[in-house]
Motif scaffolding. Structure first.
Motif, PDB file in Angstrom:
ATOM      1  N   THR A  71     -29.287  54.539  59.250  1.00  0.00           N
ATOM      2  CA  THR A  71     -29.094  54.712  57.808  1.00  0.00           C
ATOM      3  C   THR A  71     -29.401  56.154  57.425  1.00  0.00           C
ATOM      4  O   THR A  71     -30.372  56.732  57.901  1.00  0.00           O
ATOM      5  CB  THR A  71     -30.032  53.773  57.022  1.00  0.00           C
ATOM      6  OG1 THR A  71     -29.737  52.421  57.386  1.00  0.00           O
ATOM      7  CG2 THR A  71     -29.868  53.935  55.527  1.00  0.00           C
ATOM      8  N   LYS A 114     -19.744  59.189  40.567  1.00  0.00           N
ATOM      9  CA  LYS A 114     -19.896  58.005  41.411  1.00  0.00           C
ATOM     10  C   LYS A 114     -18.586  57.621  42.103  1.00  0.00           C
ATOM     11  O   LYS A 114     -18.562  57.376  43.306  1.00  0.00           O
ATOM     12  CB  LYS A 114     -20.441  56.843  40.594  1.00  0.00           C
ATOM     13  CG  LYS A 114     -20.840  55.657  41.427  1.00  0.00           C
ATOM     14  CD  LYS A 114     -21.566  54.621  40.600  1.00  0.00           C
ATOM     15  CE  LYS A 114     -22.082  53.496  41.456  1.00  0.00           C
ATOM     16  NZ  LYS A 114     -22.860  52.531  40.675  1.00  0.00           N
ATOM     17  N   VAL A 140     -17.862  57.470  46.184  1.00  0.00           N
ATOM     18  CA  VAL A 140     -17.360  56.268  46.876  1.00  0.00           C
ATOM     19  C   VAL A 140     -16.114  56.637  47.679  1.00  0.00           C
ATOM     20  O   VAL A 140     -15.976  56.263  48.849  1.00  0.00           O
ATOM     21  CB  VAL A 140     -17.053  55.139  45.862  1.00  0.00           C
ATOM     22  CG1 VAL A 140     -16.277  54.005  46.518  1.00  0.00           C
ATOM     23  CG2 VAL A 140     -18.344  54.619  45.248  1.00  0.00           C
ATOM     24  N   SER A 188     -16.671  56.064  51.671  1.00  0.00           N
ATOM     25  CA  SER A 188     -16.152  54.756  52.094  1.00  0.00           C
ATOM     26  C   SER A 188     -15.169  54.791  53.261  1.00  0.00           C
ATOM     27  O   SER A 188     -15.248  53.938  54.141  1.00  0.00           O
ATOM     28  CB  SER A 188     -15.524  54.024  50.912  1.00  0.00           C
ATOM     29  OG  SER A 188     -16.536  53.653  50.010  1.00  0.00           O
ATOM     30  N   GLU A 210     -16.583  50.559  52.974  1.00  0.00           N
ATOM     31  CA  GLU A 210     -17.023  50.338  51.592  1.00  0.00           C
ATOM     32  C   GLU A 210     -18.305  49.512  51.498  1.00  0.00           C
ATOM     33  O   GLU A 210     -19.164  49.765  50.671  1.00  0.00           O
ATOM     34  CB  GLU A 210     -15.901  49.667  50.807  1.00  0.00           C
ATOM     35  CG  GLU A 210     -16.090  49.735  49.317  1.00  0.00           C
ATOM     36  CD  GLU A 210     -14.863  49.264  48.563  1.00  0.00           C
ATOM     37  OE1 GLU A 210     -15.047  48.580  47.551  1.00  0.00           O
ATOM     38  OE2 GLU A 210     -13.744  49.589  48.992  1.00  0.00           O
ATOM     39  N   ARG A 211     -18.448  48.514  52.369  1.00  0.00           N
ATOM     40  CA  ARG A 211     -19.630  47.642  52.337  1.00  0.00           C
ATOM     41  C   ARG A 211     -20.895  48.360  52.807  1.00  0.00           C
ATOM     42  O   ARG A 211     -21.996  47.863  52.604  1.00  0.00           O
ATOM     43  CB  ARG A 211     -19.397  46.414  53.197  1.00  0.00           C
ATOM     44  CG  ARG A 211     -18.337  45.503  52.621  1.00  0.00           C
ATOM     45  CD  ARG A 211     -18.009  44.346  53.498  1.00  0.00           C
ATOM     46  NE  ARG A 211     -19.195  43.799  54.146  1.00  0.00           N
ATOM     47  CZ  ARG A 211     -19.233  42.661  54.774  1.00  0.00           C
ATOM     48  NH1 ARG A 211     -18.157  41.928  54.856  1.00  0.00           N
ATOM     49  NH2 ARG A 211     -20.338  42.242  55.338  1.00  0.00           N
ATOM     50  N   ASN A 212     -20.751  49.522  53.421  1.00  0.00           N
ATOM     51  CA  ASN A 212     -21.888  50.244  53.988  1.00  0.00           C
ATOM     52  C   ASN A 212     -22.291  51.459  53.164  1.00  0.00           C
ATOM     53  O   ASN A 212     -23.030  52.318  53.637  1.00  0.00           O
ATOM     54  CB  ASN A 212     -21.573  50.668  55.421  1.00  0.00           C
ATOM     55  CG  ASN A 212     -21.260  49.481  56.290  1.00  0.00           C
ATOM     56  OD1 ASN A 212     -21.940  48.472  56.236  1.00  0.00           O
ATOM     57  ND2 ASN A 212     -20.202  49.589  57.070  1.00  0.00           N
ATOM     58  N   GLU A 253     -23.891  52.584  49.423  1.00  0.00           N
ATOM     59  CA  GLU A 253     -24.543  52.204  48.167  1.00  0.00           C
ATOM     60  C   GLU A 253     -24.889  53.475  47.411  1.00  0.00           C
ATOM     61  O   GLU A 253     -25.516  54.374  47.965  1.00  0.00           O
ATOM     62  CB  GLU A 253     -25.809  51.392  48.448  1.00  0.00           C
ATOM     63  CG  GLU A 253     -26.486  50.899  47.200  1.00  0.00           C
ATOM     64  CD  GLU A 253     -27.704  50.032  47.490  1.00  0.00           C
ATOM     65  OE1 GLU A 253     -28.510  49.855  46.563  1.00  0.00           O
ATOM     66  OE2 GLU A 253     -27.856  49.559  48.629  1.00  0.00           O
ATOM     67  N   LEU A 262     -26.529  54.966  43.786  1.00  0.00           N
ATOM     68  CA  LEU A 262     -27.289  54.721  42.561  1.00  0.00           C
ATOM     69  C   LEU A 262     -27.354  56.008  41.760  1.00  0.00           C
ATOM     70  O   LEU A 262     -27.495  57.097  42.324  1.00  0.00           O
ATOM     71  CB  LEU A 262     -28.704  54.249  42.888  1.00  0.00           C
ATOM     72  CG  LEU A 262     -28.819  52.946  43.681  1.00  0.00           C
ATOM     73  CD1 LEU A 262     -30.271  52.683  44.042  1.00  0.00           C
ATOM     74  CD2 LEU A 262     -28.263  51.789  42.881  1.00  0.00           C
TER      75      LEU A 262
END
Length: 113
Positions: free
Chosen positions: A18, A45, A49, A53, A58-60, A62, A64
């Motif tokens: 990570t 943002k 992405v 991505s 995309e699922r990995n 995040e 904020l």
């Protein structure tokens, strides 16, 4: 070269690794630098992405946002966090981010067989 930077972050991670990344969402443009070399990068943002991505999935990814209008104004005027009350800093407004926190994971798919 942002795309190659993201690819290199991916390459540098071990499987299941990570990376935690922060980028500025709002900043004063340096006229000196812009006049000489140009100002090419601001982050939002949806742009982050789109940048992360395709490489991480995309699922990995995040993302904020941190900040709000008061924090952004204080930052741009050269104020300090101590000049705001805790609740003024704690409120996160996605319409006025000061910075973004990005967490990306290198997930490897194990082949069966």
């Amino acid at each position: 070269d942002l795309e190659n930077t993201v690819k290199n972050i991916y390459k540098a991670l071990k499987p299941e690794g990570t990376a935690l990344i922060t980028v500025s969402a709002i900043s004063k443009i340096s006229r000196y630098d812009d006049d000489r070399w140009g100002y090419y990068h601001s982050f939002c943002k949806s742009g982050l992405v789109k940048l992360f991505s395709p490489i991480f999935g995309e699922r990995n990814v995040e993302i904020l946002s941190y900040g709000n209008i008061k924090a952004a104004m204080m930052f741009l005027y050269g104020g300090t966090a101590e000049e705001l009350f805790g609740e003024e800093l704690d409120y996160q407004d996605e319409d006025y981010p000061v910075c973004y926190g990005i967490m990306v994971r290198k997930i490897t798919v194990k082949k069966e067989g």
